[in-house]
Design a protein around this motif. Structure first.
Motif, PDB file in Angstrom:
ATOM      1  N   ASP A   6       0.830  -1.204   0.000  1.00 56.30           N
ATOM      2  CA  ASP A   6       0.000   0.000   0.000  1.00 56.30           C
ATOM      3  C   ASP A   6       0.863   1.252   0.000  1.00 56.30           C
ATOM      4  OD1 ASP A   6       1.030   0.108   2.559  1.00 56.30           O
ATOM      5  OD2 ASP A   6      -0.899   0.048   3.586  1.00 56.30           O
ATOM      6  N   GLY A   7       2.192   1.065   0.047  1.00 60.59           N
ATOM      7  CA  GLY A   7       3.117   2.191   0.003  1.00 60.59           C
ATOM      8  C   GLY A   7       3.364   2.851   1.332  1.00 60.59           C
ATOM      9  N   LEU A   8       2.586   2.502   2.360  1.00 63.45           N
ATOM     10  CA  LEU A   8       2.681   3.164   3.661  1.00 63.45           C
ATOM     11  C   LEU A   8       3.310   2.284   4.732  1.00 63.45           C
ATOM     12  CD1 LEU A   8      -0.847   4.845   3.789  1.00 63.45           C
ATOM     13  CD2 LEU A   8       1.310   5.855   3.022  1.00 63.45           C
ATOM     14  N   GLN A   9       2.885   1.034   4.774  1.00 67.38           N
ATOM     15  CA  GLN A   9       3.384   0.103   5.777  1.00 67.38           C
ATOM     16  C   GLN A   9       3.765  -1.211   5.109  1.00 67.38           C
ATOM     17  OE1 GLN A   9      -0.094   0.654   8.690  1.00 67.38           O
ATOM     18  NE2 GLN A   9       1.633   0.300  10.063  1.00 67.38           N
ATOM     19  N   PRO A  10       4.993  -1.674   5.286  1.00 67.33           N
ATOM     20  CA  PRO A  10       5.395  -2.931   4.662  1.00 67.33           C
ATOM     21  C   PRO A  10       4.772  -4.127   5.369  1.00 67.33           C
ATOM     22  CG  PRO A  10       7.148  -2.117   6.067  1.00 67.33           C
ATOM     23  CD  PRO A  10       6.079  -1.063   6.073  1.00 67.33           C
ATOM     24  N   THR A  11       4.601  -5.194   4.629  1.00 66.07           N
ATOM     25  CA  THR A  11       4.115  -6.448   5.184  1.00 66.07           C
ATOM     26  C   THR A  11       5.127  -7.545   4.868  1.00 66.07           C
ATOM     27  OG1 THR A  11       2.933  -7.059   3.156  1.00 66.07           O
ATOM     28  CG2 THR A  11       1.720  -5.737   4.787  1.00 66.07           C
ATOM     29  N   MET A  12       5.025  -8.667   5.572  1.00 64.94           N
ATOM     30  CA  MET A  12       5.937  -9.772   5.315  1.00 64.94           C
ATOM     31  C   MET A  12       5.761 -10.299   3.888  1.00 64.94           C
ATOM     32  SD  MET A  12       8.402 -11.632   6.232  1.00 64.94           S
ATOM     33  CE  MET A  12       8.573 -11.214   7.962  1.00 64.94           C
ATOM     34  N   LEU A  72      15.129   3.616  10.468  1.00 59.74           N
ATOM     35  CA  LEU A  72      13.711   3.909  10.230  1.00 59.74           C
ATOM     36  C   LEU A  72      13.274   5.118  11.046  1.00 59.74           C
ATOM     37  CD1 LEU A  72      12.246   0.283  10.103  1.00 59.74           C
ATOM     38  CD2 LEU A  72      12.740   1.820   8.192  1.00 59.74           C
ATOM     39  N   ALA A  73      14.107   6.166  11.017  1.00 58.74           N
ATOM     40  CA  ALA A  73      13.777   7.421  11.687  1.00 58.74           C
ATOM     41  C   ALA A  73      12.485   7.990  11.120  1.00 58.74           C
ATOM     42  CB  ALA A  73      14.924   8.416  11.505  1.00 58.74           C
ATOM     43  N   LEU A  74      11.847   8.861  11.883  1.00 62.08           N
ATOM     44  CA  LEU A  74      10.565   9.416  11.445  1.00 62.08           C
ATOM     45  C   LEU A  74      10.692  10.238  10.170  1.00 62.08           C
ATOM     46  CD1 LEU A  74       8.738  10.418  14.750  1.00 62.08           C
ATOM     47  CD2 LEU A  74       8.913   8.205  13.605  1.00 62.08           C
ATOM     48  N   HIS A  99       9.310  -0.687  12.126  1.00 64.53           N
ATOM     49  CA  HIS A  99       8.570   0.203  11.230  1.00 64.53           C
ATOM     50  C   HIS A  99       7.192   0.519  11.796  1.00 64.53           C
ATOM     51  CE1 HIS A  99       6.413   1.764   7.738  1.00 64.53           C
ATOM     52  NE2 HIS A  99       7.595   2.051   7.221  1.00 64.53           N
ATOM     53  N   GLN A 100       6.541  -0.473  12.396  1.00 67.08           N
ATOM     54  CA  GLN A 100       5.228  -0.234  12.992  1.00 67.08           C
ATOM     55  C   GLN A 100       5.328   0.787  14.113  1.00 67.08           C
ATOM     56  OE1 GLN A 100       2.049  -1.666  12.064  1.00 67.08           O
ATOM     57  NE2 GLN A 100       1.510   0.103  13.340  1.00 67.08           N
ATOM     58  N   ASP A 101       6.391   0.691  14.907  1.00 68.83           N
ATOM     59  CA  ASP A 101       6.598   1.659  15.984  1.00 68.83           C
ATOM     60  C   ASP A 101       6.796   3.065  15.412  1.00 68.83           C
ATOM     61  OD1 ASP A 101       7.289   2.071  18.983  1.00 68.83           O
ATOM     62  OD2 ASP A 101       8.985   2.996  17.939  1.00 68.83           O
ATOM     63  N   SER A 102       7.586   3.166  14.337  1.00 72.34           N
ATOM     64  CA  SER A 102       7.795   4.472  13.695  1.00 72.34           C
ATOM     65  C   SER A 102       6.488   5.015  13.134  1.00 72.34           C
ATOM     66  CB  SER A 102       8.829   4.338  12.568  1.00 72.34           C
ATOM     67  OG  SER A 102      10.101   4.032  13.079  1.00 72.34           O
ATOM     68  N   PHE A 103       5.704   4.142  12.520  1.00 73.39           N
ATOM     69  CA  PHE A 103       4.433   4.566  11.921  1.00 73.39           C
ATOM     70  C   PHE A 103       3.482   5.089  13.001  1.00 73.39           C
ATOM     71  CE2 PHE A 103       0.281   4.033   9.914  1.00 73.39           C
ATOM     72  CZ  PHE A 103       0.530   4.533   8.645  1.00 73.39           C
ATOM     73  N   ASN A 104       3.443   4.404  14.143  1.00 70.15           N
ATOM     74  CA  ASN A 104       2.580   4.852  15.236  1.00 70.15           C
ATOM     75  C   ASN A 104       3.008   6.220  15.752  1.00 70.15           C
ATOM     76  OD1 ASN A 104       1.192   2.440  15.034  1.00 70.15           O
ATOM     77  ND2 ASN A 104       2.292   1.460  16.722  1.00 70.15           N
ATOM     78  N   ARG A 105       4.319   6.420  15.888  1.00 71.95           N
ATOM     79  CA  ARG A 105       4.828   7.712  16.359  1.00 71.95           C
ATOM     80  C   ARG A 105       4.545   8.807  15.331  1.00 71.95           C
ATOM     81  NH1 ARG A 105       8.388   6.977  20.716  1.00 71.95           N
ATOM     82  NH2 ARG A 105       8.928   4.791  21.081  1.00 71.95           N
ATOM     83  N   TRP A 106       4.657   8.471  14.061  1.00 74.03           N
ATOM     84  CA  TRP A 106       4.378   9.435  12.992  1.00 74.03           C
ATOM     85  C   TRP A 106       2.912   9.848  13.012  1.00 74.03           C
ATOM     86  CZ3 TRP A 106       1.369   8.424   8.454  1.00 74.03           C
ATOM     87  CH2 TRP A 106       1.429   9.440   7.490  1.00 74.03           C
TER      88      TRP A 106
END
Length: 320
Positions: A17-23, A108-110, A176-183
């Motif tokens: 989806d371009g936003l969050q990678p999946t396995m 994976l910085a913000l 990455h999920q942690d970065s996405f949540n912080r973003w």
């Protein structure tokens, strides 16, 4: 710039989806290994598992040389042809094959959570990490490294086989999920996430390793480059800089209303219809990249640029 149809095509092909990678999309690169052009400048041709040879001599797969037989040598290693020809016993020596540790350092910085076209820079960084990991595993090398966003760190000692790569990629998704949540919470970027990671890396790496640094290098200075240069003296360090085209050049717009942009710390108004403003922006971006390239060259480091607006396999041959 990709058209909407091209973007849809690649997102469907990458299953992203371009936003969050999946396995699932990280596993995609395992299937694409035969089609990806490998750069081979510093690696020998693939023949057996673990293609790099150590200086340690013993019973291995690669013949080294013949020398006079010495007391204690294994009689099974005697070269009977040379012995018969010279009249003196000779024994064969071999070089042991040695798996090369491959370290993947993914930042994976913000600041990586930005994308104007196909993918977030952070997603492209994950794709590149996965591709390099699968390639190393296919060569028979051991894969490890560090994944960090400044707050969350995941360290992996080099491990062989597919299970080691999968374990590493699961950590990649967690960070990455942690970065996405912080973003999403509009948290400010960590002041110097990569510098701390490099300090951790120096304690983890052993001489003779291949080190891949994947970051957008938004914050780089001598404090960051000097330890990398020291690591490069006894290892092979490659740097990959992820970027978005909008960081290099503003798109031309026709709206009279200014575009509000926010980098987590400062907010600015950009008029896309203002040609002078777009030119100043582009010139500043070009000067920054030129300065960055000079700094890396002065420290003897190679850096390649990876656009988040193109599928990785479209430009793989250009990654040097």
């Amino acid at each position: 710039m990709l058209s909407q149809e091209q973007s849809r095509y690649w997102l469907e092909k990458l299953r992203s989806d371009g936003l969050q990678p999946t396995m699932q999309e990280l596993l995609y690169y395992r299937t694409r290994l035969p089609a990806i052009a490998r750069h081979k400048r510093n690696l020998p041709a693939i023949s057996q598992s673990g293609p790099l040879l150590s200086k340690t001599r013993g019973r291995g797969m690669e013949f080294d040389e013949v020398r006079h037989y010495q007391a204690g040598d294994d009689i099974r290693a005697i070269d009977w042809r040379v012995t018969a020809r010279t009249g003196k016993p000779h024994t064969k020596l071999y070089r042991e094959e040695k798996e090369r540790p491959v370290f993947l350092v993914t930042d994976l910085a913000l600041t990586q959570l930005f994308g104007s076209q196909l993918l977030f820079k952070s997603v492209q960084a994950c794709h590149l990490t996965a591709a390099l990991a699968w390639q190393a595993q296919q060569r028979g090398d051991r894969v490890g490294g560090i994944i960090s966003n400044g707050w969350l760190h995941r360290e992996h000692k080099p491990a062989a086989r597919q299970a080691g790569v999968l374990h590493f990629l699961h950590s990649l998704l967690d960070v990455h999920q942690d970065s996405f949540n912080r973003w999403q919470q509009h948290q400010r970027p960590h002041p110097a996430p990569l510098a701390d990671t490099i300090n951790r890396l120096q304690k983890l790496v052993k001489p003779g390793s291949l080190i891949n640094i994947i970051s957008d290098f938004q914050h780089f200075d001598d404090e960051l480059l000097e330890p990398l240069a020291r690591l490069n003296q006894r290892n092979s360090v490659r740097c990959f800089c992820s970027y978005d085209p909008m960081e290099c050049e503003l798109p031309q717009g026709y709206s009279a209303q200014a575009l509000a942009v926010f980098d987590g710390e400062q907010q600015a108004q950009i008029n896309l219809a203002d040609k002078r403003q777009r030119e100043r922006y582009q010139n500043t971006a070009e000067q920054r990249r030129h300065h960055q390239q000079q700094q890396f060259e002065q420290h003897g480091l190679r850096i390649s640029y990876v656009s988040s607006a193109q599928a990785l396999e479209q430009r793989w041959a250009d990654l040097r």
